[in-house]
Design a protein around this motif. Structure first.
Motif, PDB file in Angstrom:
ATOM      1  N   GLY A   1      43.971  44.062  26.435  1.00 65.25           N
ATOM      2  CA  GLY A   1      43.893  43.787  28.478  1.00 65.25           C
ATOM      3  C   GLY A   1      43.608  45.394  28.669  1.00 65.25           C
ATOM      4  O   GLY A   1      43.658  45.626  29.706  1.00 65.25           O
ATOM      5  N   MET A   2      43.259  46.062  27.556  1.00 63.85           N
ATOM      6  CA  MET A   2      42.942  47.855  28.153  1.00 63.85           C
ATOM      7  C   MET A   2      41.076  47.451  28.352  1.00 63.85           C
ATOM      8  O   MET A   2      41.017  48.248  27.753  1.00 63.85           O
ATOM      9  CB  MET A   2      42.997  48.658  26.686  1.00 63.85           C
ATOM     10  CG  MET A   2      44.318  48.324  26.812  1.00 63.85           C
ATOM     11  SD  MET A   2      44.942  48.908  24.820  1.00 63.85           S
ATOM     12  CE  MET A   2      44.606  51.268  25.219  1.00 63.85           C
ATOM     13  N   VAL A   3      41.080  47.552  29.416  1.00 68.62           N
ATOM     14  CA  VAL A   3      39.602  47.418  29.913  1.00 68.62           C
ATOM     15  C   VAL A   3      39.126  48.268  30.850  1.00 68.62           C
ATOM     16  O   VAL A   3      38.256  48.833  30.421  1.00 68.62           O
ATOM     17  CB  VAL A   3      39.383  45.544  30.450  1.00 68.62           C
ATOM     18  CG1 VAL A   3      39.776  44.226  30.774  1.00 68.62           C
ATOM     19  CG2 VAL A   3      40.526  46.549  32.159  1.00 68.62           C
TER      20      VAL A   3
ATOM     21  N   ARG B   1      34.781  38.565  27.224  1.00 73.87           N
ATOM     22  CA  ARG B   1      36.236  38.360  26.875  1.00 73.87           C
ATOM     23  C   ARG B   1      37.324  39.350  27.534  1.00 73.87           C
ATOM     24  O   ARG B   1      38.144  39.015  27.732  1.00 73.87           O
ATOM     25  CB  ARG B   1      36.346  37.867  24.852  1.00 73.87           C
ATOM     26  CG  ARG B   1      37.354  38.059  25.005  1.00 73.87           C
ATOM     27  CD  ARG B   1      37.189  37.361  23.464  1.00 73.87           C
ATOM     28  NE  ARG B   1      36.190  36.632  23.668  1.00 73.87           N
ATOM     29  CZ  ARG B   1      35.654  35.289  22.079  1.00 73.87           C
ATOM     30  NH1 ARG B   1      35.984  36.001  20.864  1.00 73.87           N
ATOM     31  NH2 ARG B   1      34.504  34.661  22.320  1.00 73.87           N
ATOM     32  N   GLY B   2      37.393  40.760  27.685  1.00 74.56           N
ATOM     33  CA  GLY B   2      38.230  41.747  27.765  1.00 74.56           C
ATOM     34  C   GLY B   2      38.775  41.313  28.953  1.00 74.56           C
ATOM     35  O   GLY B   2      39.582  40.600  29.943  1.00 74.56           O
ATOM     36  N   TYR B   3      37.240  41.024  29.712  1.00 71.73           N
ATOM     37  CA  TYR B   3      37.558  41.285  30.778  1.00 71.73           C
ATOM     38  C   TYR B   3      38.122  39.912  31.765  1.00 71.73           C
ATOM     39  O   TYR B   3      39.091  39.387  32.745  1.00 71.73           O
ATOM     40  CB  TYR B   3      36.654  41.136  32.014  1.00 71.73           C
ATOM     41  CG  TYR B   3      35.344  42.252  32.235  1.00 71.73           C
ATOM     42  CD1 TYR B   3      36.426  43.596  32.988  1.00 71.73           C
ATOM     43  CD2 TYR B   3      34.175  42.964  32.181  1.00 71.73           C
ATOM     44  CE1 TYR B   3      36.374  44.714  32.774  1.00 71.73           C
ATOM     45  CE2 TYR B   3      33.827  44.172  32.546  1.00 71.73           C
ATOM     46  CZ  TYR B   3      35.088  45.093  32.813  1.00 71.73           C
ATOM     47  OH  TYR B   3      34.736  46.365  32.554  1.00 71.73           O
TER      48      TYR B   3
ATOM     49  N   LYS C   1      37.620  38.478  36.972  1.00 77.26           N
ATOM     50  CA  LYS C   1      35.898  37.336  37.223  1.00 77.26           C
ATOM     51  C   LYS C   1      35.191  38.232  37.873  1.00 77.26           C
ATOM     52  O   LYS C   1      34.133  37.521  37.480  1.00 77.26           O
ATOM     53  CB  LYS C   1      37.153  36.532  38.341  1.00 77.26           C
ATOM     54  CG  LYS C   1      37.617  34.783  37.088  1.00 77.26           C
ATOM     55  CD  LYS C   1      37.843  33.896  38.623  1.00 77.26           C
ATOM     56  CE  LYS C   1      39.120  32.949  37.437  1.00 77.26           C
ATOM     57  NZ  LYS C   1      39.293  32.128  38.388  1.00 77.26           N
ATOM     58  N   ALA C   2      35.365  38.631  39.154  1.00 78.15           N
ATOM     59  CA  ALA C   2      34.016  39.667  39.188  1.00 78.15           C
ATOM     60  C   ALA C   2      33.704  40.286  38.612  1.00 78.15           C
ATOM     61  O   ALA C   2      32.234  40.588  38.004  1.00 78.15           O
ATOM     62  CB  ALA C   2      34.824  40.509  40.490  1.00 78.15           C
ATOM     63  N   LYS C   3      34.190  40.745  37.635  1.00 75.69           N
ATOM     64  CA  LYS C   3      33.299  42.290  36.384  1.00 75.69           C
ATOM     65  C   LYS C   3      32.893  41.242  35.562  1.00 75.69           C
ATOM     66  O   LYS C   3      32.181  41.034  34.946  1.00 75.69           O
ATOM     67  CB  LYS C   3      34.929  42.896  35.914  1.00 75.69           C
ATOM     68  CG  LYS C   3      35.371  44.440  36.173  1.00 75.69           C
ATOM     69  CD  LYS C   3      34.350  45.156  36.757  1.00 75.69           C
ATOM     70  CE  LYS C   3      35.005  46.493  37.346  1.00 75.69           C
ATOM     71  NZ  LYS C   3      33.971  47.660  37.321  1.00 75.69           N
ATOM     72  N   CYS C   4      33.850  40.446  35.260  1.00 78.31           N
ATOM     73  CA  CYS C   4      32.934  38.846  34.308  1.00 78.31           C
ATOM     74  C   CYS C   4      30.920  39.152  34.621  1.00 78.31           C
ATOM     75  O   CYS C   4      30.319  39.008  34.294  1.00 78.31           O
ATOM     76  CB  CYS C   4      33.613  38.030  34.088  1.00 78.31           C
ATOM     77  SG  CYS C   4      35.230  37.920  33.065  1.00 78.31           S
ATOM     78  N   ARG C   5      31.376  38.458  36.390  1.00 79.14           N
ATOM     79  CA  ARG C   5      30.304  38.534  36.973  1.00 79.14           C
ATOM     80  C   ARG C   5      29.041  39.276  36.268  1.00 79.14           C
ATOM     81  O   ARG C   5      28.186  38.732  35.952  1.00 79.14           O
ATOM     82  CB  ARG C   5      29.858  37.105  38.214  1.00 79.14           C
ATOM     83  CG  ARG C   5      30.458  36.125  38.085  1.00 79.14           C
ATOM     84  CD  ARG C   5      31.100  35.720  39.487  1.00 79.14           C
ATOM     85  NE  ARG C   5      31.520  34.799  39.623  1.00 79.14           N
ATOM     86  CZ  ARG C   5      31.389  33.658  39.290  1.00 79.14           C
ATOM     87  NH1 ARG C   5      29.912  32.724  38.743  1.00 79.14           N
ATOM     88  NH2 ARG C   5      32.269  32.411  39.323  1.00 79.14           N
TER      89      ARG C   5
ATOM     90  N   SER D   1      33.823  33.013  32.138  1.00 77.31           N
ATOM     91  CA  SER D   1      34.203  33.642  34.041  1.00 77.31           C
ATOM     92  C   SER D   1      34.825  32.800  34.755  1.00 77.31           C
ATOM     93  O   SER D   1      35.694  33.928  35.527  1.00 77.31           O
ATOM     94  CB  SER D   1      33.097  34.808  33.947  1.00 77.31           C
ATOM     95  OG  SER D   1      32.395  33.879  34.634  1.00 77.31           O
ATOM     96  N   LEU D   2      35.325  31.659  34.089  1.00 79.22           N
ATOM     97  CA  LEU D   2      35.484  30.979  35.224  1.00 79.22           C
ATOM     98  C   LEU D   2      36.496  29.896  34.453  1.00 79.22           C
ATOM     99  O   LEU D   2      37.358  29.790  35.276  1.00 79.22           O
ATOM    100  CB  LEU D   2      34.636  29.813  35.905  1.00 79.22           C
ATOM    101  CG  LEU D   2      33.471  30.221  36.518  1.00 79.22           C
ATOM    102  CD1 LEU D   2      32.553  29.407  36.874  1.00 79.22           C
ATOM    103  CD2 LEU D   2      33.974  30.482  37.866  1.00 79.22           C
ATOM    104  N   MET D   3      37.021  29.839  33.678  1.00 84.25           N
ATOM    105  CA  MET D   3      38.090  29.633  32.195  1.00 84.25           C
ATOM    106  C   MET D   3      39.118  30.240  32.605  1.00 84.25           C
ATOM    107  O   MET D   3      39.023  31.337  32.197  1.00 84.25           O
ATOM    108  CB  MET D   3      37.717  30.009  31.237  1.00 84.25           C
ATOM    109  CG  MET D   3      36.296  28.097  30.915  1.00 84.25           C
ATOM    110  SD  MET D   3      35.562  28.356  29.140  1.00 84.25           S
ATOM    111  CE  MET D   3      34.575  26.940  29.264  1.00 84.25           C
ATOM    112  N   PRO D   4      40.203  29.810  32.549  1.00 79.38           N
ATOM    113  CA  PRO D   4      41.599  30.603  32.894  1.00 79.38           C
ATOM    114  C   PRO D   4      41.524  31.744  31.462  1.00 79.38           C
ATOM    115  O   PRO D   4      41.004  31.126  30.486  1.00 79.38           O
ATOM    116  CB  PRO D   4      42.492  29.202  32.670  1.00 79.38           C
ATOM    117  CG  PRO D   4      42.120  28.109  33.208  1.00 79.38           C
ATOM    118  CD  PRO D   4      40.523  28.406  32.988  1.00 79.38           C
ATOM    119  N   SER D   5      42.423  32.337  31.077  1.00 80.43           N
ATOM    120  CA  SER D   5      42.218  33.640  30.182  1.00 80.43           C
ATOM    121  C   SER D   5      43.252  32.805  29.352  1.00 80.43           C
ATOM    122  O   SER D   5      42.970  33.004  27.389  1.00 80.43           O
ATOM    123  CB  SER D   5      42.628  34.476  30.910  1.00 80.43           C
ATOM    124  OG  SER D   5      43.768  34.517  30.936  1.00 80.43           O
TER     125      SER D   5
END
Length: 1204
Positions: free
Chosen positions: A1029-1031, A1058-1060, A1066-1070, A1093-1097
């Motif tokens: 979680g240390m993105v 994966r980290g995001y 999700k925004a960062k993933c995109r 990016s859309l899946m729950p963590s």
């Protein structure tokens, strides 16, 4: 003590009367019957009887009961029976007062020691005085007893101190005592103490005897103290003693040994002026010293002078002349002296014939020397061992080792038995021939034969060990020498110091030098020069100068070699002015510099940028009557070359040719310079001029080294031009210059260029050898130009150049690596057919090739076939077999083969244990892997970095990061050099366990060690930070890797997303995914990012969601055309078919999200996390598909996702 009836019989000297008067006066008539002796077997000796009363009546007995008709032995026995010092002294003095001398050295020494033990120094003084008055010979024990009584320890060598104590206590030494003490000191080799005692004697006004002066002169002469000898001669005359012929002869010998021949002649004239006629010994000594000085003509003149005088040459004179003129190589004179010897009636004996044999050998008349042995037998003269040794030595000098060995064997069988010197001849020959191992073996054989090595044998053996730099064995021989009681001499220490110098052990050299001086062995100039050289080579110039300044205290004068060594050291230190100052001092005060001195100084100047001064000095050498040699010119030419003063260097080369023939070193100095400056024609001219010389070196190895030097300095292209022109001009008819060019090009992986050069040189019709074919073929195979290599190979055989085992092994390796097993086996058969004997590498290569081609069973069969034929398997044989078995899951068979390996006596290497540990690790048997690692250590095999890397990887894959961390800390302490791989594995292992801080600490440590992280390192840390979680930290790592010049790959973006995703950004993933689409456009294979990016963590599906095994994998794409069908197997690698110019996709993606695929994954024991299989695999599996080929198909493109 009851001694009332004690009779003692003692022998007296022959000059005693038949019946001593003392006996008649002292014995009452009625008691004389006890004293009547039996007749003596020797009538010249008299016996005396002593009858002692009781101790109580000793005083009266001394007056009335003493029989002094006794011998000295009886007196000594009587003295030993008395314990009271007063009684003993009274008895001793009473016996001494008799007119007949009874006391001996033994009785005086006993009485002195008896009184010393009872601390009666005054009585000792009386006894010593009595000893001197009765002129009883003193012994070393006499003085030692007195020294001990006066508290002087340390033996005779402390005589100077003891003399001062003796004076203080009233002991007065007479001349006879002084003379005796000096002789005892000289005999014990206490020369310094003897001289001090002599000076004390002179200061007391005592006069030494001529014999004492002669003894001192001999001792000083032996130690080359010529000045001291001549001073003694002058002092002798001051004392009023006229030197006799023996004294003069000693002085002549000493002066001759010191090279002061003119003074020796002057002493001869002085003898004649003083009426001391030289005798035959004097003349013979003068002849000997003249011969040693190389003044053979003057020696011959002395001989003819002797012939014309009363002092005719004797046999010793003739032997001396024969020996010295033979050593000097004047065989004609040897024959003349031989004839004169026979005229004078002296028949040649074994010594003369041995000298003749030696002279013949030195003239190179080996056959005549051997025939002399037959003449000796005809004359009835038996050769002695020295004769045989002379013959053996002569044969060895002309390298007729077999003949010498035959003669040696004759001695062993028929005698006389070889001695240490015989073995020394062979030891020395082998050492000087460079066969150092044979030299040492001969030394060991000598010892096994029961012959105790003497100092010469040890020195000969040490010489070979020193030349080969085998200090350990040299120290063993040196210690053996001392263990058997032989004191090392100056030569021994010099050789040992030289050996230390050769291997850079300067502290050991210093220790030996100090030991040498403490043991009383005086260093010579050679020893000191070796030590100075060793110190300078070790960069300890200050200590070298300390040794130089200490030479005066050692009575040594610096030689030219000393100064040359110092000049060389100053040159290396860059101290030019100090070197010039020392040079001027040497030239003005010591000795004229030689060519080596000038060359050393020229090197010093050129090395330190003073080339102009070097040129000036080179021209000035002729004015100093010291002609420059090739090295002088070469040094200055090289110096000019370093400054690119090519025209001056070329001019100096032409000046050199006017007086000297340039040597090969000249070429090595000037050719690279000329070619570097583009003067190709000049380089060709210089080369042609050299090659035409009668003494030109044209061997392959020298020119190969020169060509390599040219390549290094001028580059390969200029070197090719030079070699091509030299070869085209016909200077070389073979591939001497081509071979290093091919090696250089292939070494740079420019095998195709090497092939081009090879073809060009073939056009010059040179003879090609295997030295060129092999590196070319090997170079072509290394860059996978196999077909070209096969063509060259075929040409090679057609040209009549037979391939060797290295040629065949190169093809076997190439075929094995590319799994061309049919070709590999065919090459093996050809090798056998051509009679080329395979070696271990051949068979190991074949076995390895079979394993790589998945023909493991065939490889094992070959192994057993070879073992049945007596093949000696090595770890390189077992390694591929064990690796193949373990990777195939055949662990029990691998263990059986390993045990078999041990039974055959093949010791496993660290590589074998690494294979076992890796095999156990990959099969999931972590405990077995750990046990194997521990066993490796117990067996004394040190693990390498790879051992720890494999073990750490195994433990991390098994989720045992803590154990892996322990082994990582252990490898830190071993001193092994850690590499990037082990750090990456450990960082990744710690990251998987969420030990983020330790992973970062390790990341910093690796950089502190100078190990730079790669993309794998950054990807691991980005994934670690993301999972934790240390993105923010992950993003920083992403930025840092780009700053370091790395290009992010799919795994980088995957880790970031994966980290995001874990942090629900999700925004960062995109954003990351969109950026990825820009970097890698039109790559539909990574649509999983949008899913991620859309899946729950927290989404983890399947019964195996707690899976802790491997989460990584690999993929490949293979296309096979068989029976008109196109078969493909692929995963994320994309294959596209071009059909009539249109792209047809051949790839089917089996995504984990599909229901069919999900069912297969879960049944197989896997799980799906956030989309990928086991949390990381983007596709589920690869399956084969079949495509019907068409005549419209043009080509297929197969490439990984990043290419697309």
């Amino acid at each position: 003590m009851d001694i009332s009836v004690a009779s003692v019989v003692v022998d007296l000297p022959s000059f005693c009367t038949s019946k001593p008067l003392a006996f008649a006066r002292a014995c009452p008539p009625q008691r004389r019957k006890f004293g009547n002796p039996k007749p003596l077997s020797d009538p010249k000796k008299k016996r005396v009887y002593v009858r002692l009363g009781s101790p109580q009546s000793f005083g009266e007995m001394g007056r009335t009961e003493l029989d002094v008709s006794v011998g000295s032995g009886g007196v000594l026995d009587a003295l030993k029976s008395i314990s009271d010092p007063v009684q003993a002294l009274s008895f001793f003095t009473e016996v001494a007062q008799r007119p007949v001398a009874v006391h001996t050295t033994e009785s005086f020494d006993y009485m002195l020691d008896f009184l010393r033990v009872r601390v009666r120094v005054d009585d000792m003084r009386l006894v010593f005085d009595l000893m001197q008055r009765q002129i009883v010979k003193r012994s070393p024990s006499t003085f030692l007893i007195i020294f001990k009584a006066l508290g002087v320890r340390g033996g005779l060598q402390n005589a100077p101190l003891a003399l001062s104590r003796m004076q203080e206590d009233g002991f007065v030494m007479n001349s006879f005592s002084y003379n005796g003490l000096i002789h005892f000191l000289l005999r014990a080799k206490f020369s310094k103490a003897a001289l001090e005692v002599y000076k004390q004697m002179i200061s007391e006004g005592k006069m030494p005897s001529i014999r004492t002066y002669s003894a001192l002169m001999v001792d000083l002469g032996r130690r080359r103290e010529t000045v001291a000898v001549m001073e003694l001669l002058d002092e002798m005359e001051v004392q009023g003693l006229s030197p006799n012929v023996y004294t003069f002869t000693i002085c002549i010998r000493v002066l001759g040994q010191a090279g002061r021949i003119n003074e020796a002649y002057g002493l001869l004239r002085r003898m004649e002026e003083q009426g001391c006629q030289p005798d035959v010994v004097t003349y013979t000594v003068l002849i000997e010293v003249l011969c040693r000085a190389g003044r053979l003509t003057e020696a011959e003149n002395i001989f003819w002078k002797m012939k014309a005088s009363e002092q005719k040459p004797d046999k010793v004179t003739y032997i001396t002349l024969l020996d010295k003129f033979g050593d000097g190589g004047d065989f004609n004179s040897v024959q003349r002296f031989w004839e004169e010897m026979e005229k004078d009636g002296y028949r040649a004996d074994v010594v003369a014939y041995t000298i003749l044999i030696n002279a013949l050998h030195k003239q190179g008349k080996t056959e005549e020397a051997t025939k002399t042995l037959e003449i000796m037998e005809e004359e009835g003269i038996l050769p002695n061992l020295h004769t045989y040794n002379t013959l053996i030595g002569g044969l060895l000098r002309v390298n007729r080792l077999d003949d010498a060995q035959e003669l040696f064997n004759h001695l062993n069988i028929h005698g006389p038995k070889p001695t240490a010197y015989t073995y020394i001849l062979f030891i020395d020959h082998y050492a000087k021939s460079g066969d150092f191992e044979k030299s040492f073996q001969t030394y060991e054989v000598m010892k096994r034969k029961g012959i105790v090595p003497d100092i010469v044998a040890c020195n000969a053996c040490l010489y070979g060990l020193a030349e080969s730099g085998r200090l350990g064995q040299a120290i063993e021989v040196f210690q053996e020498l001392k263990d058997v009681g032989i004191s090392p001499d100056t030569i021994t220490y010099s050789i040992m110091i030289k050996c230390c110098n050769r291997v850079g052990k300067v502290d050991e050299a210093l220790r030996l030098f100090n030991e040498m001086r403490q043991s009383g062995c005086n260093p010579d100039e050679i020893t000191v020069n070796s030590l100075i050289d060793a110190l300078y080579k070790a960069g300890r110039g200050y200590e070298a100068w300390t040794v130089y300044f200490g030479m005066k205290t050692m009575n040594l004068e610096p030689t030219v070699v000393t100064y040359n060594t110092l000049l060389s050291g100053l040159g290396k230190e860059g101290k030019v002015e100090k070197a010039m100052e020392l040079f001027r001092h040497m030239r003005n005060h010591v000795s004229p510099p030689d060519t080596i001195t000038y060359n050393t100084l020229l090197d010093c100047l050129c090395r330190n940028g003073e080339v102009d001064r070097a040129v000036k000095m080179l021209y000035g050498m002729t004015e100093e009557e010291c002609l420059p040699d090739c090295l002088s010119y070469n040094t200055v030419i090289h110096g000019l070359g370093k400054e690119d003063r090519v025209n001056e260097a070329l001019w100096l080369f032409h000046q050199m040719r006017k007086v000297l023939f340039p040597d090969f070193v000249t070429l090595c100095s000037i050719l690279p310079m000329l070619l570097r400056n583009g003067l190709l024609e000049n380089a060709i001219y210089v080369t042609e001029a050299y090659v035409l010389q009668a003494d030109a070196i044209t061997d392959r190895s020298s020119w190969a080294s020169l060509t390599e030097g040219i390549i290094n300095e001028t580059g390969i292209d200029q070197s090719i031009k030079f070699a091509e022109k030299v070869t085209r001009n016909g200077m070389f008819q073979n591939d001497t210059l081509l071979c290093p060019l091919i090696k250089s090009l292939c070494g740079c992986r420019r095998a195709w260029d090497a092939c081009t050069v090879f073809e060009k040189f073939k056009g010059y019709h040179i003879s090609l050898t295997i030295e060129t074919y092999n590196p070319l073929i090997i170079g072509l195979l290394e860059v996978n130009l196999v077909e070209v290599a096969e063509r060259i190979f075929a040409e090679m055989k057609t040209a009549g150049c037979c391939p060797d085992v290295f040629t065949y092994n190169a093809f076997l390796v190439a075929y094995g690596n590319s799994s061309r097993i049919a070709d590999l086996l065919k090459m093996k058969e050809e090798m056998r057919f051509r009679g080329c004997q395979p070696n271990n590498i051949t068979y190991n290569t074949i076995i390895s090739g079979l394993v790589k081609s998945n023909l493991l069973d065939q490889a094992i069969d070959l192994y057993y076939d070879l073992m049945s034929e007596g093949f000696y398997a090595t770890p390189c044989t077992y390694g591929p077999l064990l690796d193949g078995l373990l990777k195939s899951g055949r662990v029990p068979e691998a263990e059986h083969l390993f045990r078999e390996m041990l039974e055959y006596g093949c010791k496993p290497s660290s590589a074998i244990y690494n294979i076992l540990i890796n095999g156990y690790g990959k099969s999931g048997d972590v405990e077995k892997a750990l046990q194997t690692f521990e066993k490796m250590i117990r067996e004394g095999i040190k693990p390498d970095v790879k051992s720890y890397t494999i073990l750490i990887d195994t433990l991390c894959m098994a989720g045992r990061a803590e154990d892996a961390w322990c082994y990582f800390k252990e490898v830190r302490l071993t001193g092994l050099e850690l590499d990037l791989i082990i750090f990456n594995l450990m960082i990744n292992g710690l990251g998987k366990c969420q030990r983020v801080q330790e992973a970062m600490t390790l990341f910093n440590e690796m950089q502190d060690r100078g190990i730079f992280p790669d993309l794998y390192t950054y990807n691991s840390l980005i994934l670690t930070f993301g999972k934790a979680g240390m993105v923010t930290e992950a993003a920083k790592m992403y930025e840092e890797l780009q700053l370091k010049g790395f290009r992010p790959n799919v795994f980088t973006y995957n880790a970031l997303i994966r980290g995001y995703s874990v942090s629900d950004w999700k925004a960062k993933c995109r954003i990351v995914f969109q950026y990825y689409e820009v970097v890698y456009p039109a790559n539909s294979s990574f649509s999983l990012f949008s899913q991620l990016s859309l899946m729950p963590s927290s989404r983890v599906e399947g019964p195996h969601s707690n899976f802790s095994g491997t989460t990584s994998g690999c993929t490949a794409c293979m296309t096979v055309i068989r029976n008109d069908q196109l078969l493909l197997q692929m995963l994320v690698i994309l294959a596209v078919l071009s059909r009539k110019g249109q792209a047809v996709s051949l790839t089917i993606y089996h995504k984990p999200g599909l229901e069919d695929e999900k069912e297969i994954i879960l049944k197989a024991g896997g799980f799906i996390h956030a989309g990928p299989v086991n949390g990381s695999l983007n596709l589920a599996r690869s399956i084969g598909i079949s495509v019907e080929p068409s005549h419209e198909d043009e080509f297929i493109v197969i490439a990984c996702d990043e290419v697309w």
